[in-house]
Design an enzyme around this catalytic site. Structure first.
Site, PDB file in Angstrom:
ATOM      1  N   ALA A 105       0.834  -1.204   0.000  1.00  0.00           N
ATOM      2  CA  ALA A 105       0.000   0.000   0.000  1.00  0.00           C
ATOM      3  C   ALA A 105       0.871   1.257   0.000  1.00  0.00           C
ATOM      4  O   ALA A 105       0.557   2.231  -0.685  1.00  0.00           O
ATOM      5  CB  ALA A 105      -0.927  -0.014   1.217  1.00  0.00           C
ATOM      6  N   ASN A 106       1.976   1.226   0.749  1.00  0.00           N
ATOM      7  CA  ASN A 106       2.861   2.402   0.768  1.00  0.00           C
ATOM      8  C   ASN A 106       3.352   2.729  -0.642  1.00  0.00           C
ATOM      9  O   ASN A 106       3.363   3.894  -1.063  1.00  0.00           O
ATOM     10  CB  ASN A 106       4.099   2.148   1.645  1.00  0.00           C
ATOM     11  N   GLU A 116       5.659  -9.336   1.370  1.00  0.00           N
ATOM     12  CA  GLU A 116       4.849  -9.370   2.603  1.00  0.00           C
ATOM     13  C   GLU A 116       3.558 -10.167   2.417  1.00  0.00           C
ATOM     14  O   GLU A 116       2.778 -10.290   3.352  1.00  0.00           O
ATOM     15  CB  GLU A 116       4.516  -7.947   3.071  1.00  0.00           C
ATOM     16  N   ALA A 134      21.435   6.670   2.771  1.00  0.00           N
ATOM     17  CA  ALA A 134      22.068   7.971   2.520  1.00  0.00           C
ATOM     18  C   ALA A 134      23.077   7.913   1.378  1.00  0.00           C
ATOM     19  O   ALA A 134      23.424   8.948   0.800  1.00  0.00           O
ATOM     20  CB  ALA A 134      22.749   8.452   3.796  1.00  0.00           C
ATOM     21  N   ASP A 146       9.878   2.299   0.326  1.00  0.00           N
ATOM     22  CA  ASP A 146       8.592   2.194  -0.386  1.00  0.00           C
ATOM     23  C   ASP A 146       8.354   3.438  -1.242  1.00  0.00           C
ATOM     24  O   ASP A 146       7.820   3.345  -2.352  1.00  0.00           O
ATOM     25  CB  ASP A 146       7.444   2.026   0.609  1.00  0.00           C
ATOM     26  N   GLY A 182       6.476   9.387  10.307  1.00  0.00           N
ATOM     27  CA  GLY A 182       5.387   8.584   9.740  1.00  0.00           C
ATOM     28  C   GLY A 182       5.798   7.923   8.444  1.00  0.00           C
ATOM     29  O   GLY A 182       6.925   8.099   7.960  1.00  0.00           O
TER      30      GLY A 182
HETATM   31  O1  RIB Z   1       8.468  -0.379   4.647  1.00  0.00           O
HETATM   32  C1  RIB Z   1       7.792   0.148   5.750  1.00  0.00           C
HETATM   33  C2  RIB Z   1       6.603  -0.691   6.067  1.00  0.00           C
HETATM   34  O2  RIB Z   1       7.030  -1.967   6.468  1.00  0.00           O
HETATM   35  C3  RIB Z   1       5.749  -0.182   7.192  1.00  0.00           C
HETATM   36  O3  RIB Z   1       4.736   0.670   6.755  1.00  0.00           O
HETATM   37  C4  RIB Z   1       5.246  -1.449   7.842  1.00  0.00           C
HETATM   38  O4  RIB Z   1       3.871  -1.595   7.739  1.00  0.00           O
HETATM   39  C5  RIB Z   1       5.981  -2.582   7.162  1.00  0.00           C
HETATM   40  O5  RIB Z   1       5.215  -3.207   6.218  1.00  0.00           O
END
Ligand code: RIB
Length: 311
Positions: A43-44, A141, A226, A257, A294
């Site tokens: 989702a990210n 994931e 970095a 992400d 965040g």
């Molecule tokens: O890559 C960061 C993400 O990894 C987080 O948002 C967390 O949910 C994990 O999936």
């Protein structure tokens, strides 16, 4: 049917605690801030592309709980097509427990919940959008057999390219996953788990790129925080290093992400851009995110960004 970036992947609810440093094993630390947010690598990445104004579709599963309901609404508010985001009975939404240190480093534990139910049938349901998307993005994931089914479908019946983010890392990954992937993108620790090479410099990252190539990868990108990223494209004689801008990190969660989402955006919407330039701009976008707390909340919105990112 005209979604440009299609992401097959995870949704998690991020519970992020901020502390002066990361705890040692067995240690309890006082933190000073807590935030709950929308996360999950899939989702990210989708939201990162959407915030840059790409059309996006997410293929995912959330739980039949308030987290899942809120997550779908959140995605819709951002403009992500959620036709293939399913709420799943008798299972909770995915949860990520995150610790962020003052250095910006983080530690994450995920409990996949509904993400583990993302199935080959879900890929079949979304087959038409997967096939025509200029870019398909996957991560590790959600079940690997589902990812493989989507990559096979894309390669054998579709057009466009696939990007696979090998995160979280999987040791001894099925060679078929690498073979059906067009662009593999991992960070230092993921590269180490997958190749056995300790990556802590541009030189060792280049060694890991060579190893991935031997294992059957065509285009490989290793992000180095970095230090930017190194990459090799099929047919390239040299491995290139792209540098990142220097900033003081506040929270690195989701920076990888943001990089992948930005890369997907460029490959789908700026097809004439050279790979090196697409990677440089994606590094710059990821760098912006580490200066804010965040995960998705730190991803930049196109209207707030300098015009040169979109030329
Ligand atoms: O890559 C960061 C993400 O990894 C987080 O948002 C967390 O949910 C994990 O999936």
């Amino acid at each position: 049917m005209d979604s440009k970036v299609v992401v097959l992947g995870s949704c998690m609810i991020d519970f992020s605690s901020y502390a002066p440093r990361l705890p040692k094993p067995g240690e309890t630390l006082h933190g000073y801030k807590f935030i709950q947010g929308f996360g999950g690598k899939g989702a990210n990445q989708c939201v990162a592309a959407s915030k840059l104004c790409s059309k996006t579709t997410l293929i995912a599963r959330v739980g039949d709980d308030i987290f899942g309901t809120n997550y779908i609404k959140h995605l819709e508010d951002i403009g992500v097509d959620t036709k293939y985001v399913k709420q799943t009975k008798d299972v909770s939404s995915g949860i990520a427990t995150i610790i962020v240190a003052d250095s910006g480093e983080n530690q994450i534990v995920i409990v996949g919940g509904a993400n583990a139910k993302l199935s080959i049938e879900d890929v079949t349901d979304a087959a038409e959008v997967i096939k025509i998307a200029p870019v398909l993005v996957c991560q590790f994931e959600t079940p690997l057999e589902t990812t493989l089914a989507a990559l096979k479908l894309k390669r054998e019946e579709g057009t466009g390219v696939s990007i696979v983010n090998g995160a979280p890392a999987v040791a001894n990954v099925d060679p078929a996953l690498l073979a059906y992937t067009d662009i593999l993108c991992v960070n230092e620790s993921e590269a180490e788990v997958m190749t056995g090479i300790h990556v802590d410099s541009v030189k060792t990252a280049e060694d890991a790129v060579k190893k991935f190539t031997e294992l059957g990868s065509k285009c490989v990108i290793i992000t180095l925080g970095a230090a930017g990223a190194v990459f090799s494209n099929e047919g390239d004689e040299v491995i290139k290093h792209v540098k990142a801008n220097k900033v003081k990190p506040v929270d690195t969660t989701g920076a990888g992400d943001a990089f992948i989402g930005a890369l997907a955006f460029y490959l789908a919407n700026h097809k004439d851009l050279k790979m090196e330039e697409a990677i440089k701009r994606s590094c710059d976008i990821a760098t912006i995110t580490v200066t804010k707390p965040g995960t998705q909340t730190s991803f930049p919105i196109r209207k707030d960004m300098p015009k040169y990112f979109f030329e």
